[in-house]
Design an enzyme around this catalytic site. Structure first.
Site, PDB file in Angstrom:
ATOM      1  N   GLU A 123      -5.582  -4.732  10.414  1.00  0.00           N
ATOM      2  CA  GLU A 123      -4.865  -4.253  10.527  1.00  0.00           C
ATOM      3  C   GLU A 123      -4.861  -2.655  12.124  1.00  0.00           C
ATOM      4  O   GLU A 123      -5.920  -2.302  11.939  1.00  0.00           O
ATOM      5  CB  GLU A 123      -5.064  -2.619   9.583  1.00  0.00           C
ATOM      6  CG  GLU A 123      -4.090  -3.110   8.121  1.00  0.00           C
ATOM      7  CD  GLU A 123      -3.741  -2.099   7.562  1.00  0.00           C
ATOM      8  OE1 GLU A 123      -2.449  -2.532   6.945  1.00  0.00           O
ATOM      9  OE2 GLU A 123      -4.586  -1.417   6.849  1.00  0.00           O
TER      10      GLU A 123
ATOM     11  N   ASN B 215       0.777  -1.081  -0.142  1.00  0.00           N
ATOM     12  CA  ASN B 215       0.313   0.277  -0.019  1.00  0.00           C
ATOM     13  C   ASN B 215       0.868   1.193  -0.299  1.00  0.00           C
ATOM     14  O   ASN B 215       1.321   1.606   1.393  1.00  0.00           O
ATOM     15  CB  ASN B 215      -1.396  -0.422   1.289  1.00  0.00           C
ATOM     16  CG  ASN B 215      -1.331   1.049   1.619  1.00  0.00           C
ATOM     17  OD1 ASN B 215      -1.753   1.758   1.040  1.00  0.00           O
ATOM     18  ND2 ASN B 215      -2.509   1.084   2.914  1.00  0.00           N
ATOM     19  N   TRP B 216       0.638   1.624  -1.489  1.00  0.00           N
ATOM     20  CA  TRP B 216       1.948   3.215  -1.290  1.00  0.00           C
ATOM     21  C   TRP B 216       1.602   3.641  -0.763  1.00  0.00           C
ATOM     22  O   TRP B 216       2.226   4.830  -0.469  1.00  0.00           O
ATOM     23  CB  TRP B 216       1.812   2.882  -2.974  1.00  0.00           C
ATOM     24  CG  TRP B 216       3.314   2.278  -3.611  1.00  0.00           C
ATOM     25  CD1 TRP B 216       3.584   1.000  -3.062  1.00  0.00           C
ATOM     26  CD2 TRP B 216       3.791   2.771  -4.639  1.00  0.00           C
ATOM     27  NE1 TRP B 216       4.260   0.341  -4.172  1.00  0.00           N
ATOM     28  CE2 TRP B 216       4.273   1.111  -4.754  1.00  0.00           C
ATOM     29  CE3 TRP B 216       3.389   3.664  -5.714  1.00  0.00           C
ATOM     30  CZ2 TRP B 216       4.769   0.711  -6.530  1.00  0.00           C
ATOM     31  CZ3 TRP B 216       4.500   3.679  -6.960  1.00  0.00           C
ATOM     32  CH2 TRP B 216       4.821   1.561  -7.610  1.00  0.00           C
ATOM     33  N   LYS B 217      -0.085   4.489   0.054  1.00  0.00           N
ATOM     34  CA  LYS B 217      -0.150   5.760   0.500  1.00  0.00           C
ATOM     35  C   LYS B 217       0.269   6.813  -0.135  1.00  0.00           C
ATOM     36  O   LYS B 217      -0.091   6.331  -2.288  1.00  0.00           O
ATOM     37  CB  LYS B 217      -0.496   5.596   1.685  1.00  0.00           C
ATOM     38  CG  LYS B 217       0.146   4.329   2.506  1.00  0.00           C
ATOM     39  CD  LYS B 217       0.203   4.658   4.171  1.00  0.00           C
ATOM     40  CE  LYS B 217       0.010   3.396   4.483  1.00  0.00           C
ATOM     41  NZ  LYS B 217      -0.444   3.362   6.282  1.00  0.00           N
TER      42      LYS B 217
ATOM     43  N   GLU C 227      -7.055   5.337   7.487  1.00  0.00           N
ATOM     44  CA  GLU C 227      -7.154   6.074   7.103  1.00  0.00           C
ATOM     45  C   GLU C 227      -8.132   6.780   5.892  1.00  0.00           C
ATOM     46  O   GLU C 227      -8.773   8.053   6.712  1.00  0.00           O
ATOM     47  CB  GLU C 227      -6.083   6.750   6.099  1.00  0.00           C
ATOM     48  CG  GLU C 227      -4.575   6.266   7.447  1.00  0.00           C
ATOM     49  CD  GLU C 227      -3.588   5.457   6.632  1.00  0.00           C
ATOM     50  OE1 GLU C 227      -3.168   5.552   4.887  1.00  0.00           O
ATOM     51  OE2 GLU C 227      -2.175   4.987   6.413  1.00  0.00           O
TER      52      GLU C 227
ATOM     53  N   HIS D 105      -9.486   1.174   4.308  1.00  0.00           N
ATOM     54  CA  HIS D 105      -8.474   1.186   4.988  1.00  0.00           C
ATOM     55  C   HIS D 105      -8.347   2.978   7.073  1.00  0.00           C
ATOM     56  O   HIS D 105      -9.268   2.905   6.581  1.00  0.00           O
ATOM     57  CB  HIS D 105      -6.727   2.175   4.332  1.00  0.00           C
ATOM     58  CG  HIS D 105      -5.789   1.611   5.046  1.00  0.00           C
ATOM     59  ND1 HIS D 105      -5.757   3.392   5.767  1.00  0.00           N
ATOM     60  CD2 HIS D 105      -5.017   1.132   4.889  1.00  0.00           C
ATOM     61  CE1 HIS D 105      -4.254   2.793   6.487  1.00  0.00           C
ATOM     62  NE2 HIS D 105      -4.066   1.694   5.892  1.00  0.00           N
TER      63      HIS D 105
ATOM     64  N   GLY E 163       1.878   2.267  10.380  1.00  0.00           N
ATOM     65  CA  GLY E 163       2.970   3.794  10.936  1.00  0.00           C
ATOM     66  C   GLY E 163       3.985   3.879  11.944  1.00  0.00           C
ATOM     67  O   GLY E 163       3.901   4.806  12.292  1.00  0.00           O
TER      68      GLY E 163
ATOM     69  N   GLY F  11       2.861  -1.418   4.329  1.00  0.00           N
ATOM     70  CA  GLY F  11       2.641   0.200   3.895  1.00  0.00           C
ATOM     71  C   GLY F  11       4.016   0.472   4.260  1.00  0.00           C
ATOM     72  O   GLY F  11       4.841   0.800   2.493  1.00  0.00           O
ATOM     73  N   GLY F  12       5.186   1.469   4.957  1.00  0.00           N
ATOM     74  CA  GLY F  12       6.071   2.028   4.910  1.00  0.00           C
ATOM     75  C   GLY F  12       7.143   0.967   3.683  1.00  0.00           C
ATOM     76  O   GLY F  12       7.738   1.454   3.017  1.00  0.00           O
TER      77      GLY F  12
ATOM     78  N   SER G 223       3.117  -2.091  10.098  1.00  0.00           N
ATOM     79  CA  SER G 223       4.190  -1.625  10.689  1.00  0.00           C
ATOM     80  C   SER G 223       5.171  -2.945  10.508  1.00  0.00           C
ATOM     81  O   SER G 223       5.703  -3.897  11.106  1.00  0.00           O
ATOM     82  CB  SER G 223       4.814  -1.195  12.135  1.00  0.00           C
ATOM     83  OG  SER G 223       4.380  -0.310  12.682  1.00  0.00           O
TER      84      SER G 223
HETATM   85  P1  PGA Z   1       3.090   0.088   7.410  1.00  0.00           P
HETATM   86  O1  PGA Z   1       0.856   0.853   6.853  1.00  0.00           O
HETATM   87  O2  PGA Z   1       3.130  -0.927   7.137  1.00  0.00           O
HETATM   88  O3  PGA Z   1       3.186   1.556   7.197  1.00  0.00           O
HETATM   89  O4  PGA Z   1       2.532   0.309   9.364  1.00  0.00           O
HETATM   90  C1  PGA Z   1       0.474  -0.219   6.915  1.00  0.00           C
HETATM   91  C2  PGA Z   1      -0.951   0.250   6.415  1.00  0.00           C
HETATM   92  O5  PGA Z   1      -1.542   0.721   6.686  1.00  0.00           O
HETATM   93  O6  PGA Z   1      -1.424  -0.713   5.369  1.00  0.00           O
END
Ligand code: PGA
Length: 255
Positions: free
Chosen positions: A170, A10-12, A100, A98, A176, A237-238, A216
């Site tokens: 999640e 997930n590049w966001k 977010e 998600h 994050g 994500g990251g 994470s």
């Molecule tokens: P993260 O994000 O790996 O940066 O914690 C995961 C996600 O939000 O899909």
């Protein structure tokens, strides 16, 4: 039953076009070299999806997912992107719900259920995200929160549609933040979700369901998380923004 693993990046809202192009290229080289046996998905922002699906068609090293989709089919919805549009450029899955999106864009379970329906209508696999915030975990109500998210977002589906759904657990406190759920915490919730699905749709569908862990998850902790019996891969994500790390996670999902 043995389920193949899935690793989705997930590049966001990150990277410009050149950077996206570079990341795809680096990733292709690494995936080509490592040949992971898991299913690899990348979810870039909308403007780079077609670039990604063109590359996916040419090299067959990954599939491409979107990070969001409209709850509506088509028409006067300025700024929205429909499932039909995604399908028409070769996008095969979509992150839905998600945390977010739930938090910053007020997406509730009813809206998310409509998004799931739209995705399925165009044969796009929804990667449906659930997870509790820290306060809910501390109060010990995380199982109730997750049950509600799963029931209200997905349990209106008939078995034929549910078969095409992927769930991502999640925990919001782990996204994050560098605070990963322990493998035992992840396993506990994944088993709980599989249990809910078993109650509703029966054992076969429950056994077949992929439940990804996100929050994470990185190149250092992926092996341990993926070793849990109900963890079927990760939503990253990251670490998905670094080709080496993401490819390493894919490799760790390939045993
Ligand atoms: P993260 O994000 O790996 O940066 O914690 C995961 C996600 O939000 O899909």
């Amino acid at each position: 039953m043995k389920r193949n693993k899935i690793v989705a990046g997930n590049w966001k809202m990150n990277l410009d076009f050149d950077e996206a192009q570079m990341l795809i290229e680096d990733l292709e080289n690494l995936l080509d070299e490592k040949q992971p046996s898991c299913e690899v998905i990348i979810c870039p922002p909308f403007p780079y999806l077609e670039l990604a699906t063109d590359e996916a068609a040419e090299h067959e090293l990954f599939e491409v997912g979107a990070q969001n989709v409209s709850a509506f089919d088509s028409g006067a919805y300025t700024g929205e992107v429909s499932a039909k549009m995604l399908d028409s450029i070769g996008v095969s899955c979509c992150i839905i719900g998600h945390s977010e999106r739930r938090k910053y864009f007020n997406e509730d379970n009813a809206t998310l259920a409509q998004k799931v329906n739209q995705a399925l209508k165009y044969e796009i696999v929804p990667i449906f995200c659930v997870g509790e915030v820290l306060e809910e975990r501390e109060k010990g109500i995380h199982f109730d929160v997750i049950r509600k998210q799963v029931e209200e977002g997905l349990f209106h589906l008939d078995a034929g549609d549910f078969e095409n759904v992927v769930i991502a657990y999640e925990p919001v406190w782990a996204i994050g933040t560098g605070k990963t759920a322990t493998p035992a915490q992840a396993q506990e919730v994944h088993a709980f979700i599989r249990g809910l699905v078993k109650e509703k749709y029966g054992e076969d569908l429950a056994n077949q369901l992929h439940i990804l862990y996100g929050g994470s998850c990185n190149a250092k902790n992926a092996t341990e998380l993926f070793a849990q019996p109900d963890v079927d891969g990760g939503l990253i994500g990251g670490a998905s923004l670094k080709a080496e790390d993401f490819a390493s996670i894919c490799e760790q999902a390939s045993n």
